[in-house]
Design a protein around this motif. Structure first.
Motif, PDB file in Angstrom:
ATOM      1  N   THR A  71       0.862  -1.170   0.000  1.00 39.12           N
ATOM      2  CA  THR A  71       0.000   0.000   0.000  1.00 39.12           C
ATOM      3  C   THR A  71       0.904   1.227   0.000  1.00 39.12           C
ATOM      4  O   THR A  71       1.833   1.317   0.802  1.00 39.12           O
ATOM      5  N   ILE A  72       0.645   2.160  -0.901  1.00 39.83           N
ATOM      6  CA  ILE A  72       1.431   3.385  -0.980  1.00 39.83           C
ATOM      7  C   ILE A  72       0.672   4.456  -0.204  1.00 39.83           C
ATOM      8  O   ILE A  72      -0.475   4.772  -0.521  1.00 39.83           O
ATOM      9  N   VAL A  73       1.320   4.983   0.833  1.00 39.04           N
ATOM     10  CA  VAL A  73       0.671   5.944   1.715  1.00 39.04           C
ATOM     11  C   VAL A  73       1.392   7.284   1.688  1.00 39.04           C
ATOM     12  O   VAL A  73       2.593   7.360   1.413  1.00 39.04           O
ATOM     13  N   SER A  74       0.635   8.312   1.979  1.00 36.70           N
ATOM     14  CA  SER A  74       1.163   9.654   2.208  1.00 36.70           C
ATOM     15  C   SER A  74       0.573  10.092   3.533  1.00 36.70           C
ATOM     16  O   SER A  74      -0.651  10.240   3.647  1.00 36.70           O
ATOM     17  N   GLY A  75       1.413  10.240   4.536  1.00 37.16           N
ATOM     18  CA  GLY A  75       0.908  10.497   5.883  1.00 37.16           C
ATOM     19  C   GLY A  75       0.164   9.264   6.363  1.00 37.16           C
ATOM     20  O   GLY A  75       0.705   8.163   6.362  1.00 37.16           O
ATOM     21  N   ASP A  76      -1.108   9.440   6.710  1.00 34.86           N
ATOM     22  CA  ASP A  76      -1.908   8.285   7.141  1.00 34.86           C
ATOM     23  C   ASP A  76      -2.956   7.906   6.108  1.00 34.86           C
ATOM     24  O   ASP A  76      -3.897   7.183   6.393  1.00 34.86           O
ATOM     25  N   ARG A  77      -2.786   8.382   4.876  1.00 31.85           N
ATOM     26  CA  ARG A  77      -3.781   8.141   3.819  1.00 31.85           C
ATOM     27  C   ARG A  77      -3.224   7.206   2.752  1.00 31.85           C
ATOM     28  O   ARG A  77      -2.138   7.430   2.215  1.00 31.85           O
ATOM     29  N   ALA A  78      -3.974   6.161   2.441  1.00 33.28           N
ATOM     30  CA  ALA A  78      -3.599   5.251   1.359  1.00 33.28           C
ATOM     31  C   ALA A  78      -3.947   5.898   0.028  1.00 33.28           C
ATOM     32  O   ALA A  78      -5.076   6.340  -0.179  1.00 33.28           O
ATOM     33  N   LEU A  79      -2.961   5.963  -0.860  1.00 34.25           N
ATOM     34  CA  LEU A  79      -3.166   6.596  -2.161  1.00 34.25           C
ATOM     35  C   LEU A  79      -3.333   5.586  -3.284  1.00 34.25           C
ATOM     36  O   LEU A  79      -4.104   5.787  -4.209  1.00 34.25           O
ATOM     37  N   ALA A  80      -2.538   4.538  -3.221  1.00 30.22           N
ATOM     38  CA  ALA A  80      -2.474   3.588  -4.328  1.00 30.22           C
ATOM     39  C   ALA A  80      -1.860   2.305  -3.795  1.00 30.22           C
ATOM     40  O   ALA A  80      -1.646   2.153  -2.591  1.00 30.22           O
ATOM     41  N   ALA A  81      -1.561   1.410  -4.704  1.00 30.25           N
ATOM     42  CA  ALA A  81      -0.847   0.183  -4.358  1.00 30.25           C
ATOM     43  C   ALA A  81       0.220  -0.058  -5.416  1.00 30.25           C
ATOM     44  O   ALA A  81       0.114   0.431  -6.544  1.00 30.25           O
ATOM     45  N   ALA A  82       1.232  -0.798  -5.021  1.00 30.67           N
ATOM     46  CA  ALA A  82       2.291  -1.198  -5.942  1.00 30.67           C
ATOM     47  C   ALA A  82       2.399  -2.706  -5.868  1.00 30.67           C
ATOM     48  O   ALA A  82       2.315  -3.297  -4.787  1.00 30.67           O
ATOM     49  N   GLU A  83       2.554  -3.321  -7.013  1.00 30.32           N
ATOM     50  CA  GLU A  83       2.668  -4.769  -7.045  1.00 30.32           C
ATOM     51  C   GLU A  83       3.998  -5.176  -7.663  1.00 30.32           C
ATOM     52  O   GLU A  83       4.487  -4.535  -8.591  1.00 30.32           O
ATOM     53  N   THR A  84       4.580  -6.230  -7.094  1.00 26.12           N
ATOM     54  CA  THR A  84       5.815  -6.798  -7.614  1.00 26.12           C
ATOM     55  C   THR A  84       5.542  -8.218  -8.068  1.00 26.12           C
ATOM     56  O   THR A  84       4.584  -8.854  -7.604  1.00 26.12           O
ATOM     57  N   ARG A  85       6.380  -8.709  -8.957  1.00 26.79           N
ATOM     58  CA  ARG A  85       6.255 -10.069  -9.498  1.00 26.79           C
ATOM     59  C   ARG A  85       7.604 -10.765  -9.411  1.00 26.79           C
ATOM     60  O   ARG A  85       8.644 -10.129  -9.567  1.00 26.79           O
ATOM     61  N   LEU A  86       7.560 -12.051  -9.211  1.00 29.20           N
ATOM     62  CA  LEU A  86       8.782 -12.848  -9.221  1.00 29.20           C
ATOM     63  C   LEU A  86       9.059 -13.277 -10.653  1.00 29.20           C
ATOM     64  O   LEU A  86       8.198 -13.869 -11.312  1.00 29.20           O
ATOM     65  N   THR A  87      10.230 -12.933 -11.151  1.00 29.15           N
ATOM     66  CA  THR A  87      10.640 -13.290 -12.508  1.00 29.15           C
ATOM     67  C   THR A  87      11.820 -14.244 -12.415  1.00 29.15           C
ATOM     68  O   THR A  87      12.379 -14.436 -11.329  1.00 29.15           O
ATOM     69  N   PRO A  88      12.253 -14.828 -13.522  1.00 31.24           N
ATOM     70  CA  PRO A  88      13.448 -15.689 -13.475  1.00 31.24           C
ATOM     71  C   PRO A  88      14.689 -14.945 -12.979  1.00 31.24           C
ATOM     72  O   PRO A  88      15.611 -15.564 -12.455  1.00 31.24           O
ATOM     73  N   ASP A  89      14.700 -13.617 -13.111  1.00 32.03           N
ATOM     74  CA  ASP A  89      15.841 -12.818 -12.654  1.00 32.03           C
ATOM     75  C   ASP A  89      15.657 -12.272 -11.240  1.00 32.03           C
ATOM     76  O   ASP A  89      16.477 -11.497 -10.768  1.00 32.03           O
ATOM     77  N   GLY A  90      14.578 -12.622 -10.581  1.00 34.63           N
ATOM     78  CA  GLY A  90      14.316 -12.127  -9.227  1.00 34.63           C
ATOM     79  C   GLY A  90      13.079 -11.250  -9.203  1.00 34.63           C
ATOM     80  O   GLY A  90      12.262 -11.256 -10.120  1.00 34.63           O
ATOM     81  N   TRP A  91      12.934 -10.473  -8.152  1.00 37.80           N
ATOM     82  CA  TRP A  91      11.750  -9.633  -7.976  1.00 37.80           C
ATOM     83  C   TRP A  91      11.821  -8.422  -8.882  1.00 37.80           C
ATOM     84  O   TRP A  91      12.864  -7.797  -9.018  1.00 37.80           O
ATOM     85  N   ALA A  92      10.672  -8.092  -9.480  1.00 40.01           N
ATOM     86  CA  ALA A  92      10.573  -6.941 -10.380  1.00 40.01           C
ATOM     87  C   ALA A  92       9.314  -6.161 -10.050  1.00 40.01           C
ATOM     88  O   ALA A  92       8.276  -6.738  -9.701  1.00 40.01           O
ATOM     89  N   PHE A  93       9.412  -4.841 -10.168  1.00 39.67           N
ATOM     90  CA  PHE A  93       8.245  -3.985 -10.016  1.00 39.67           C
ATOM     91  C   PHE A  93       7.292  -4.284 -11.171  1.00 39.67           C
ATOM     92  O   PHE A  93       7.706  -4.362 -12.323  1.00 39.67           O
ATOM     93  N   ALA A  94       5.990  -4.441 -10.881  1.00 41.02           N
ATOM     94  CA  ALA A  94       4.998  -4.721 -11.925  1.00 41.02           C
ATOM     95  C   ALA A  94       4.241  -3.452 -12.309  1.00 41.02           C
ATOM     96  O   ALA A  94       4.269  -3.044 -13.461  1.00 41.02           O
TER      97      ALA A  94
END
Length: 195
Positions: A71-94
């Protein structure tokens, strides 16, 4: 009871921090609230995202780890979300995203903290139903990336849930999994009937 949030893999967190630090990644994201955020933003509440597959009429459905959601927050407010994926090369931002599941997840997590038993929170995606649930895993010491249901696990469908499935109501896994299985498993036509 407090929730026992499993630690996210450090490389997954690093990919999110790198994306948050990239003006291009933030500017191109379909997240107006993230693009217009005033002040610093930070990733919090990492949850492993498991996908329910291997659904069959018989047996226990299988799950597999698909990524981690922050969960991406600013102060105490949730703004968005970020998801990552496991790839053959390791973790990557999705990707970054926003929408009803962010507020719904926060609401379900707040309710889960009031339950008498401690749980490890996870997310469970059911792609065949376009459904996301908060999976309250009864084994708080388990590795968050490991799948498998425990009899004491609860599933909390997040809003919007498919018709006929109540959002924000904790369901014992033994109660909800058969419903999901019936809905996802294609009906087998009877012999002699039109297909």
């Amino acid at each position: 009871m407090p929730l026992h949030v499993p630690p996210a893999p450090a490389p997954a967190l690093r990919t999110v921090l790198t994306a948050l630090g990239s003006p291009t990644a933030v500017r191109e994201a379909p997240t107006p609230s993230l693009r217009t955020a005033q002040g610093p933003v930070a990733p919090e509440m990492p949850l492993p995202v498991h996908v329910l597959d291997g659904i069959a009429a018989e047996g226990t459905p299988a799950t597999r780890l698909a990524g981690w959601r922050f969960t991406i927050v600013s102060g105490d407010r949730a703004l968005a979300a970020a998801e990552t994926r496991l790839t053959p090369d390791g973790w990557a931002f999705a990707h970054f995203f926003e929408g009803p599941y962010i507020a719904s997840t926060e609401r379900a997590l707040r309710h889960a903290e009031t339950l008498p038993q401690a749980y490890q929170p996870r997310l469970l995606s059911v792609p065949g139903l376009y459904m996301l649930t908060l999976w309250l895993h009864a084994d708080c010491a388990a590795d968050g990336s490991a799948g498998g249901f425990k009899p004491a696990d609860l599933l909390v469908p997040l809003a919007p849930a498919p018709p006929g499935i109540a959002s924000h109501r904790p369901h014992p896994v033994a109660e909800l999994l058969p419903v999901l299985t019936r809905r996802v498993t294609p009906a087998v036509p009877l012999l002699g009937s039109p297909a």
